[in-house]
Design a protein around this motif. Structure first.
Motif, PDB file in Angstrom:
ATOM      1  N   TYR A 112      69.461  24.423  62.045  1.00 34.92           N
ATOM      2  CA  TYR A 112      68.189  24.280  62.753  1.00 34.92           C
ATOM      3  C   TYR A 112      67.377  25.572  62.712  1.00 34.92           C
ATOM      4  O   TYR A 112      66.158  25.537  62.566  1.00 34.92           O
ATOM      5  CB  TYR A 112      68.411  23.843  64.202  1.00 34.92           C
ATOM      6  CG  TYR A 112      68.845  22.403  64.350  1.00 34.92           C
ATOM      7  CD1 TYR A 112      68.145  21.367  63.743  1.00 34.92           C
ATOM      8  CD2 TYR A 112      69.958  22.069  65.122  1.00 34.92           C
ATOM      9  CE1 TYR A 112      68.535  20.044  63.884  1.00 34.92           C
ATOM     10  CE2 TYR A 112      70.356  20.750  65.268  1.00 34.92           C
ATOM     11  CZ  TYR A 112      69.641  19.744  64.643  1.00 34.92           C
ATOM     12  OH  TYR A 112      70.027  18.432  64.789  1.00 34.92           O
ATOM     13  N   CYS A 113      68.064  26.718  62.826  1.00 35.14           N
ATOM     14  CA  CYS A 113      67.346  28.006  62.714  1.00 35.14           C
ATOM     15  C   CYS A 113      66.714  28.138  61.340  1.00 35.14           C
ATOM     16  O   CYS A 113      65.574  28.579  61.218  1.00 35.14           O
ATOM     17  CB  CYS A 113      68.298  29.186  62.980  1.00 35.14           C
ATOM     18  SG  CYS A 113      68.468  29.620  64.721  1.00 35.14           S
ATOM     19  N   ALA A 114      67.455  27.760  60.316  1.00 33.85           N
ATOM     20  CA  ALA A 114      66.929  27.847  58.951  1.00 33.85           C
ATOM     21  C   ALA A 114      65.684  26.975  58.792  1.00 33.85           C
ATOM     22  O   ALA A 114      64.771  27.315  58.043  1.00 33.85           O
ATOM     23  CB  ALA A 114      67.993  27.442  57.940  1.00 33.85           C
TER      24      ALA A 114
ATOM     25  N   ASP B 213      63.637  25.151  63.626  1.00 34.81           N
ATOM     26  CA  ASP B 213      63.663  24.250  64.778  1.00 34.81           C
ATOM     27  C   ASP B 213      64.534  24.928  65.839  1.00 34.81           C
ATOM     28  O   ASP B 213      65.694  24.571  66.054  1.00 34.81           O
ATOM     29  CB  ASP B 213      64.226  22.885  64.386  1.00 34.81           C
ATOM     30  CG  ASP B 213      64.053  21.851  65.496  1.00 34.81           C
ATOM     31  OD1 ASP B 213      63.783  22.252  66.662  1.00 34.81           O
ATOM     32  OD2 ASP B 213      64.184  20.651  65.200  1.00 34.81           O
ATOM     33  N   TYR B 214      63.949  25.938  66.484  1.00 37.66           N
ATOM     34  CA  TYR B 214      64.708  26.805  67.373  1.00 37.66           C
ATOM     35  C   TYR B 214      65.128  26.120  68.669  1.00 37.66           C
ATOM     36  O   TYR B 214      66.154  26.490  69.247  1.00 37.66           O
ATOM     37  CB  TYR B 214      63.924  28.085  67.655  1.00 37.66           C
ATOM     38  CG  TYR B 214      63.642  28.860  66.397  1.00 37.66           C
ATOM     39  CD1 TYR B 214      64.669  29.426  65.658  1.00 37.66           C
ATOM     40  CD2 TYR B 214      62.336  29.014  65.927  1.00 37.66           C
ATOM     41  CE1 TYR B 214      64.421  30.127  64.481  1.00 37.66           C
ATOM     42  CE2 TYR B 214      62.069  29.715  64.765  1.00 37.66           C
ATOM     43  CZ  TYR B 214      63.114  30.269  64.048  1.00 37.66           C
ATOM     44  OH  TYR B 214      62.868  30.968  62.894  1.00 37.66           O
ATOM     45  N   ASP B 215      64.376  25.132  69.119  1.00 33.27           N
ATOM     46  CA  ASP B 215      64.785  24.403  70.322  1.00 33.27           C
ATOM     47  C   ASP B 215      66.103  23.669  70.087  1.00 33.27           C
ATOM     48  O   ASP B 215      67.024  23.741  70.917  1.00 33.27           O
ATOM     49  CB  ASP B 215      63.706  23.410  70.759  1.00 33.27           C
ATOM     50  CG  ASP B 215      62.478  24.104  71.328  1.00 33.27           C
ATOM     51  OD1 ASP B 215      62.644  25.034  72.141  1.00 33.27           O
ATOM     52  OD2 ASP B 215      61.355  23.723  70.955  1.00 33.27           O
ATOM     53  N   LYS B 216      66.214  22.968  68.968  1.00 32.79           N
ATOM     54  CA  LYS B 216      67.459  22.265  68.648  1.00 32.79           C
ATOM     55  C   LYS B 216      68.576  23.266  68.349  1.00 32.79           C
ATOM     56  O   LYS B 216      69.732  23.027  68.692  1.00 32.79           O
ATOM     57  CB  LYS B 216      67.255  21.311  67.478  1.00 32.79           C
ATOM     58  CG  LYS B 216      66.486  20.071  67.862  1.00 32.79           C
ATOM     59  CD  LYS B 216      66.436  19.061  66.740  1.00 32.79           C
ATOM     60  CE  LYS B 216      65.647  17.842  67.194  1.00 32.79           C
ATOM     61  NZ  LYS B 216      65.519  16.850  66.134  1.00 32.79           N
ATOM     62  N   ALA B 217      68.241  24.375  67.716  1.00 31.30           N
ATOM     63  CA  ALA B 217      69.237  25.409  67.448  1.00 31.30           C
ATOM     64  C   ALA B 217      69.813  25.941  68.749  1.00 31.30           C
ATOM     65  O   ALA B 217      71.035  26.120  68.885  1.00 31.30           O
ATOM     66  CB  ALA B 217      68.617  26.550  66.641  1.00 31.30           C
ATOM     67  N   LEU B 218      68.952  26.172  69.726  1.00 28.43           N
ATOM     68  CA  LEU B 218      69.403  26.665  71.018  1.00 28.43           C
ATOM     69  C   LEU B 218      70.266  25.626  71.729  1.00 28.43           C
ATOM     70  O   LEU B 218      71.291  25.961  72.321  1.00 28.43           O
ATOM     71  CB  LEU B 218      68.202  27.058  71.878  1.00 28.43           C
ATOM     72  CG  LEU B 218      68.528  27.637  73.253  1.00 28.43           C
ATOM     73  CD1 LEU B 218      69.392  28.887  73.142  1.00 28.43           C
ATOM     74  CD2 LEU B 218      67.232  27.945  74.005  1.00 28.43           C
ATOM     75  N   GLU B 219      69.872  24.384  71.641  1.00 28.39           N
ATOM     76  CA  GLU B 219      70.658  23.311  72.262  1.00 28.39           C
ATOM     77  C   GLU B 219      72.079  23.284  71.693  1.00 28.39           C
ATOM     78  O   GLU B 219      73.058  23.234  72.438  1.00 28.39           O
ATOM     79  CB  GLU B 219      69.963  21.970  72.034  1.00 28.39           C
ATOM     80  CG  GLU B 219      70.657  20.796  72.670  1.00 28.39           C
ATOM     81  CD  GLU B 219      69.937  19.486  72.404  1.00 28.39           C
ATOM     82  OE1 GLU B 219      70.642  18.475  72.252  1.00 28.39           O
ATOM     83  OE2 GLU B 219      68.693  19.470  72.349  1.00 28.39           O
ATOM     84  N   ASP B 220      72.197  23.323  70.368  1.00 30.83           N
ATOM     85  CA  ASP B 220      73.521  23.313  69.746  1.00 30.83           C
ATOM     86  C   ASP B 220      74.306  24.577  70.092  1.00 30.83           C
ATOM     87  O   ASP B 220      75.509  24.516  70.363  1.00 30.83           O
ATOM     88  CB  ASP B 220      73.411  23.172  68.224  1.00 30.83           C
ATOM     89  CG  ASP B 220      73.371  21.714  67.777  1.00 30.83           C
ATOM     90  OD1 ASP B 220      73.261  20.829  68.650  1.00 30.83           O
ATOM     91  OD2 ASP B 220      73.470  21.470  66.569  1.00 30.83           O
TER      92      ASP B 220
END
Length: 88
Positions: free
Chosen positions: A12-14, A17-24
């Protein structure tokens, strides 16, 4: 499961999509709070969201788990520089 969460966070970071990256990353930290990779991915997501001070705090936690890590120390230094520059 936590490994899948950190890989998801990295993907997600790549994709920025930082919101989803943070969630994971948050899920990975909850499942395995002693895993430095989970904390690093959380820091990367927060950095991507421009939440610099929280990112710095998270990377410091990662450094506690892996003292002396050159990669983590470098990111901390870069964040401190970025924070100082944004305050000027």
């Amino acid at each position: 499961v936590s490994t899948q969460r950190t890989w998801g966070s990295a993907a997600y970071c790549a994709m920025k999509d930082y919101d989803k990256a943070l969630e994971d990353a948050n899920h990975a930290v909850e499942l395995k709070p002693d895993w430095v990779k989970a904390w690093s991915r959380k820091g990367a997501a927060l950095h991507g969201l421009k939440q610099l001070n929280p990112a710095l705090t998270v990377y410091r936690k990662a450094l506690e788990l892996e003292p002396g890590s050159p990669a983590i120390m470098q990111v901390i230094q870069e964040l401190q520089t970025e924070i100082a520059g944004s305050a000027a």
